[in-house]
Write an enzyme that holds these catalytic residues in place. Structure first.
Site, PDB file in Angstrom:
ATOM      1  N   CYS A   1       0.859  -1.267   0.072  1.00  0.00           N
ATOM      2  CA  CYS A   1      -0.091   0.072  -0.062  1.00  0.00           C
ATOM      3  C   CYS A   1       1.158   1.074  -0.048  1.00  0.00           C
ATOM      4  CB  CYS A   1      -0.827  -0.104   1.222  1.00  0.00           C
ATOM      5  SG  CYS A   1      -1.991   1.445   1.323  1.00  0.00           S
TER       6      CYS A   1
ATOM      7  N   CYS B   1      -4.004   6.529  -5.386  1.00  0.00           N
ATOM      8  CA  CYS B   1      -3.510   4.980  -5.312  1.00  0.00           C
ATOM      9  C   CYS B   1      -2.271   4.495  -5.732  1.00  0.00           C
ATOM     10  CB  CYS B   1      -4.745   4.009  -5.808  1.00  0.00           C
ATOM     11  SG  CYS B   1      -4.425   2.395  -5.322  1.00  0.00           S
TER      12      CYS B   1
HETATM   13  O1  PYC Z   1      -1.705   3.657  -2.311  1.00  0.00           O
HETATM   14  O2  PYC Z   1      -1.276   1.680  -2.827  1.00  0.00           O
HETATM   15  C1  PYC Z   1      -2.122   2.507  -2.354  1.00  0.00           C
HETATM   16  C2  PYC Z   1      -3.342   2.067  -1.896  1.00  0.00           C
HETATM   17  C3  PYC Z   1      -3.980   0.610  -1.912  1.00  0.00           C
HETATM   18  C4  PYC Z   1      -5.185   0.732  -1.208  1.00  0.00           C
HETATM   19  C5  PYC Z   1      -5.536   1.918  -0.764  1.00  0.00           C
HETATM   20  N1  PYC Z   1      -4.138   2.686  -1.104  1.00  0.00           N
END
Ligand code: PYC
Length: 321
Positions: A92, A244
């Site tokens: 993450c 993300c």
């Molecule tokens: O930033 O890799 C990320 C992530 C995964 C799930 C929520 N954020």
């Protein structure tokens, strides 16, 4: 399982709007094994830590948790296991940026480079003078190009499957998909949930046998500060408030595979809140994989102690809502 009588010390932060709750004290002793094995022990024996810290009444469904633990791989400053309302995450990036900012807040690290052990491999974090953090992610790659699904109520949907530390199904927005903006969060959640259910019923997996459990929709940028805007549905039916990082890594792997991004070029990914991560990458010799580096910033916004009282009927969280 009997509910233990204990306390957990936590530090909260957010990275580009996405929360990370790092548990810094109160974890039962974990075997000194790899982080993947530690994660399996947590899942089998201590899942109450996840539910108590993230679920209501203490947390809320979009919160991501991180357990700070001893690393197993050499030369690492820390080990970390990420989880959310539904289970455990491979990697993450927003959470790692949050963790690094938390470790700086705790006085454990200064600016510079630090190796961090995770269940999917070691990542390197660079803490910069301007407090931004760059994460050199695990090798990322596109596994399948243009896989077509028949999604109930929505019809034919086509997307790539790629690994960026989690498995993603990546869809370019079009006339049939809800527009990627904050007014459409409900519609985007319904659409991506229908896609995720279709992936699940069709048993679509990555090449390691894990389900493809994150769905991303990409649209052109809405301003000149980014290259694209996304909406990302995470397992547990919550959307990522940040762009993300693992999803951006998967996107960069697809762009590279299509010949649209060269090593060293940057890709600025905006998320649904219009906050951004900046990504770039190197190629790996003799492999069809890349190593992405993702940069973003986090803010520590709380410290507290969770009290687990066995007499409290919801001591380990509301698991039924
Ligand atoms: O930033 O890799 C990320 C992530 C995964 C799930 C929520 N954020």
């Amino acid at each position: 399982m009997n509910t233990p009588s204990t306390t957990l010390k936590i530090i909260d932060s957010h990275t580009a709007g996405e929360p990370t709750r790092v548990i810094i004290e109160g974890i039962p002793e974990l075997p000194s094994t790899t982080l993947a094995q530690k994660r399996d022990t947590l899942k089998a024996k201590h899942d109450w830590i996840r539910t108590a810290s993230l679920l209501e009444p203490r947390g809320f469904p979009a919160m991501v948790g991180a357990i700070l633990t001893e690393p197993h791989a050499p030369d690492c400053i820390a080990g970390v296991i990420f989880f959310n309302n539904a289970g455990y995450l491979g990697m993450c990036i927003h959470g790692t940026i949050g963790l690094v900012t938390t470790l700086q807040h705790m006085g454990i690290i200064n600016t510079g480079s630090h190796r961090i052990d995770t269940p999917v491999g070691v990542v390197t974090a660079h803490l910069h003078n301007d407090r931004s953090v760059t994460i050199d992610n695990v090798p990322s790659y596109r596994y399948q190009k243009q896989l077509t699904l028949e999604v109930p109520k929505y019809g034919t949907v086509t997307g790539d499957i790629a690994w960026g530390g989690n498995w993603f199904y990546l869809i370019e927005s079009n006339k049939k998909t809800p527009a990627v903006n904050q007014n459409n969060i409900k519609q985007l959640t319904e659409f991506t949930t229908a896609v995720k259910n279709t992936l699940e019923s069709a048993n679509i997996q990555g090449d390691d046998g894990h389900p493809v459990d994150h769905v991303e929709v990409f649209s052109p940028p809405t301003d000149q500060h980014s290259d694209s805007r996304n909406f990302v549905l995470c397992p547990g039916a919550e959307y990522d408030r940040s762009p993300c990082g693992t999803g951006t890594s998967a996107k960069i792997a697809c762009l590279h595979a299509d010949g649209k991004l060269s090593p060293g070029q940057t890709w600025i990914q905006a998320g649904i809140l219009n906050t951004t991560f900046t990504g770039t990458f190197k190629t790996i010799t003799n492999q069809n994989k890349i190593t992405p580096s993702i940069t973003g910033s986090a803010w520590v916004n709380g410290t507290s102690t969770i009290i687990i009282n066995p007499e409290d009927p919801f001591a380990t969280g509301l698991t039924s809502v």
